[in-house]
Enzyme design. Structure first.
Site, PDB file in Angstrom:
ATOM      1  N   THR A   1      30.159  -4.630   0.481  1.00 32.81           N
ATOM      2  CA  THR A   1      30.010  -5.650   0.370  1.00 32.81           C
ATOM      3  C   THR A   1      29.386  -6.411   0.181  1.00 32.81           C
ATOM      4  OG1 THR A   1      31.632  -5.048   1.941  1.00 32.81           O
ATOM      5  CG2 THR A   1      31.889  -7.517   2.139  1.00 32.81           C
TER       6      THR A   1
ATOM      7  N   ASP B   1      16.913   1.532  19.404  1.00 32.81           N
ATOM      8  CA  ASP B   1      17.509   2.475  17.967  1.00 32.81           C
ATOM      9  C   ASP B   1      16.570   1.961  17.106  1.00 32.81           C
ATOM     10  OD1 ASP B   1      20.320   3.164  19.036  1.00 32.81           O
ATOM     11  OD2 ASP B   1      20.475   0.866  18.567  1.00 32.81           O
TER      12      ASP B   1
ATOM     13  N   LYS C   1      25.911  -4.773  22.691  1.00 29.82           N
ATOM     14  CA  LYS C   1      25.001  -4.801  22.082  1.00 29.82           C
ATOM     15  C   LYS C   1      24.264  -6.223  21.601  1.00 29.82           C
ATOM     16  CE  LYS C   1      24.336  -0.431  20.189  1.00 29.82           C
ATOM     17  NZ  LYS C   1      23.251   0.363  18.712  1.00 29.82           N
TER      18      LYS C   1
HETATM   19  P1  NAP Z   1      29.029  -0.936  11.182  1.00 35.53           P
HETATM   20  O1  NAP Z   1      28.530  -1.584  12.320  1.00 35.53           O
HETATM   21  O2  NAP Z   1      29.997  -0.403  11.639  1.00 35.53           O
HETATM   22  O3  NAP Z   1      28.527  -0.664   9.706  1.00 35.53           O
HETATM   23  C1  NAP Z   1      28.749   0.291   8.723  1.00 35.53           C
HETATM   24  C2  NAP Z   1      28.872  -0.179   7.453  1.00 35.53           C
HETATM   25  O4  NAP Z   1      29.270   0.977   7.268  1.00 35.53           O
HETATM   26  C3  NAP Z   1      28.489  -1.299   7.411  1.00 35.53           C
HETATM   27  O5  NAP Z   1      27.816  -1.252   6.260  1.00 35.53           O
HETATM   28  C4  NAP Z   1      30.035  -0.554   5.975  1.00 35.53           C
HETATM   29  O6  NAP Z   1      29.764  -1.420   4.557  1.00 35.53           O
HETATM   30  C5  NAP Z   1      29.728   0.224   5.332  1.00 35.53           C
HETATM   31  N1  NAP Z   1      30.420   1.519   5.259  1.00 35.53           N
HETATM   32  C6  NAP Z   1      31.295   2.138   5.649  1.00 35.53           C
HETATM   33  N2  NAP Z   1      32.665   2.332   5.022  1.00 35.53           N
HETATM   34  C7  NAP Z   1      32.412   2.687   3.607  1.00 35.53           C
HETATM   35  C8  NAP Z   1      32.566   2.883   2.404  1.00 35.53           C
HETATM   36  N3  NAP Z   1      33.985   3.431   2.548  1.00 35.53           N
HETATM   37  N4  NAP Z   1      31.453   2.936   1.530  1.00 35.53           N
HETATM   38  C9  NAP Z   1      30.806   2.290   1.157  1.00 35.53           C
HETATM   39  N5  NAP Z   1      30.547   1.688   2.453  1.00 35.53           N
HETATM   40  C10 NAP Z   1      30.718   1.594   3.721  1.00 35.53           C
HETATM   41  O7  NAP Z   1      29.039   1.103  11.704  1.00 35.53           O
HETATM   42  P2  NAP Z   1      26.832   0.903  12.229  1.00 35.53           P
HETATM   43  O8  NAP Z   1      27.031   0.916  13.582  1.00 35.53           O
HETATM   44  O9  NAP Z   1      26.351   0.631  11.766  1.00 35.53           O
HETATM   45  O10 NAP Z   1      27.041   2.808  12.461  1.00 35.53           O
HETATM   46  C11 NAP Z   1      27.136   3.306  10.835  1.00 35.53           C
HETATM   47  C12 NAP Z   1      27.007   5.136  11.040  1.00 35.53           C
HETATM   48  O11 NAP Z   1      26.048   5.184  12.080  1.00 35.53           O
HETATM   49  C13 NAP Z   1      28.271   5.691  11.316  1.00 35.53           C
HETATM   50  O12 NAP Z   1      28.513   6.470  11.137  1.00 35.53           O
HETATM   51  C14 NAP Z   1      27.552   5.871  13.224  1.00 35.53           C
HETATM   52  O13 NAP Z   1      28.132   6.892  13.411  1.00 35.53           O
HETATM   53  C15 NAP Z   1      26.138   6.072  13.012  1.00 35.53           C
HETATM   54  N6  NAP Z   1      25.218   5.917  14.026  1.00 35.53           N
HETATM   55  C16 NAP Z   1      24.411   6.723  14.325  1.00 35.53           C
HETATM   56  C17 NAP Z   1      23.369   6.858  15.230  1.00 35.53           C
HETATM   57  C18 NAP Z   1      21.855   7.987  14.956  1.00 35.53           C
HETATM   58  O14 NAP Z   1      21.516   7.796  16.154  1.00 35.53           O
HETATM   59  N7  NAP Z   1      22.042   8.934  14.813  1.00 35.53           N
HETATM   60  C19 NAP Z   1      23.266   5.616  15.703  1.00 35.53           C
HETATM   61  C20 NAP Z   1      24.076   4.435  15.392  1.00 35.53           C
HETATM   62  C21 NAP Z   1      25.612   4.267  14.723  1.00 35.53           C
HETATM   63  P3  NAP Z   1      30.572  -2.459   4.424  1.00 35.53           P
HETATM   64  O15 NAP Z   1      29.475  -4.106   4.914  1.00 35.53           O
HETATM   65  O16 NAP Z   1      30.805  -3.010   3.156  1.00 35.53           O
HETATM   66  O17 NAP Z   1      31.839  -2.789   5.583  1.00 35.53           O
END
Ligand code: NAP
Length: 272
Positions: A153, A105, A69
């Protein structure tokens, strides 16, 4: 679906990409509207080579997913101003040999959240500082909402809060934030960790509207507890649906068949 010499080609580029729900979503829409178009997954490692290939083959539109992206941006001929501010593109449109980049998004997230909250002037507590939180944060600002960001974090949370020019709150202290809506943009609660939830029930009791962007499972523990606490809720599938609908509208110039797309998405997620 009848493919022939006039079929217009669309797809999604990412890596991995075989799990993507977008082919089900878009092919259902093309079929429902009787459009001679097809949407396929492209597993891509080299972005520059892929874009040259897609352009040469006359592909009309492509969704972009992890990990490309950000990397696609330097290869575009034009970029939408909000996508540029976010620093991520999830939609490409190919026209007359030119590639334009967009981000749907944030549009999908705003559309979903707007079904349960009035966004202009609202204070929205966004949990997370990853790619989705970034797009959602910028999108909320576009709508005139005030964002308060919380993340596990600290350094990553502070960095995104600085880019968004918004307040930061440590994750353990979100109970003190007076918010009109909460968005979980972390991966907490996602399968297989379905017992996990990013905030306690007591936090939810003070917030009228809750959106979880996690969509597997369809009802996360956060959404279940938010419902029990009397919050209005919206599931992650709605963001996914509306970002796809916005892509369809960009590519076709027509209104998306949202009900058909939603049925295809849910059937796919429920393994039908
Ligand atoms: P990402 O860039 O990897 O970011 C993940 C986030 O989750 C980070 O802020 C991370 O915190 C936090 N996190 C992970 N494990 C955690 C825990 N145990 N406790 C607290 N915080 C935690 O992922 P992303 O692409 O933004 O996606 C996030 C979620 O959204 C995924 O589940 C994905 O499947 C979903 N999603 C949904 C859509 C939709 O259209 N509905 C679209 C995109 C993504 P740290 O900074 O501390 O690591």
């Amino acid at each position: 679906m009848q493919l022939d010499g006039k079929t217009k080609l669309y797809g999604i580029m990412g890596n991995p990409v075989s799990h993507s729900l977008s082919p089900a979503l878009h092919n259902a829409a093309f079929r429902a509207r009787g459009l001679n178009r097809v949407y396929v997954p492209f597993e891509v490692t080299d972005v520059k080579l892929a874009l040259n290939g897609l352009r040469s083959l006359g592909v009309c539109g492509v969704s972009v997913t992890i990990p490309h992206k950000q990397a696609v941006i330097s290869h575009l001929d034009a970029i939408d101003p909000v996508a540029e501010r976010i620093g991520a593109v999830n939609t490409l449109s190919f026209q007359d040999g030119q590639i334009s980049g967009f981000n749907t998004d944030w549009i999908g997230a705003n559309h979903a959240l707007a079904t349960i909250a009035d966004l202009p002037g609202a204070t929205v507590l966004v949990l997370g500082a990853g790619g989705s939180a970034r797009a959602i944060g910028f999108g909320l600002k576009e709508k005139g909402a005030t964002v308060v960001l919380a993340n596990r974090t600290l350094a990553l949370g502070l960095a995104l809060a600085k880019d968004l020019d918004c307040e930061y709150c440590p994750l353990e202290e979100v109970g003190a934030v007076k918010a009109d809506a909460l968005v979980n943009a972390t991966s907490v609660g996602m399968r297989p960790e379905t017992d996990a939830t990013p905030v306690s029930r007591s936090v939810l009791e003070k917030i009228p509207a809750v959106m979880d962007i996690v969509y597997a499972p369809l009802e996360t523990r956060l959404l279940r507890e938010a419902g029990q606490a009397g919050c209005r809720t919206v599931a992650g599938t709605r963001m996914l649906l509306f970002q796809g609908a916005a892509q369809y509208e960009l590519w076709t110039g027509r209104k998306a068949p949202v009900e058909v797309m939603e049925a295809a998405l849910l059937a796919h997620l429920q393994g039908k």
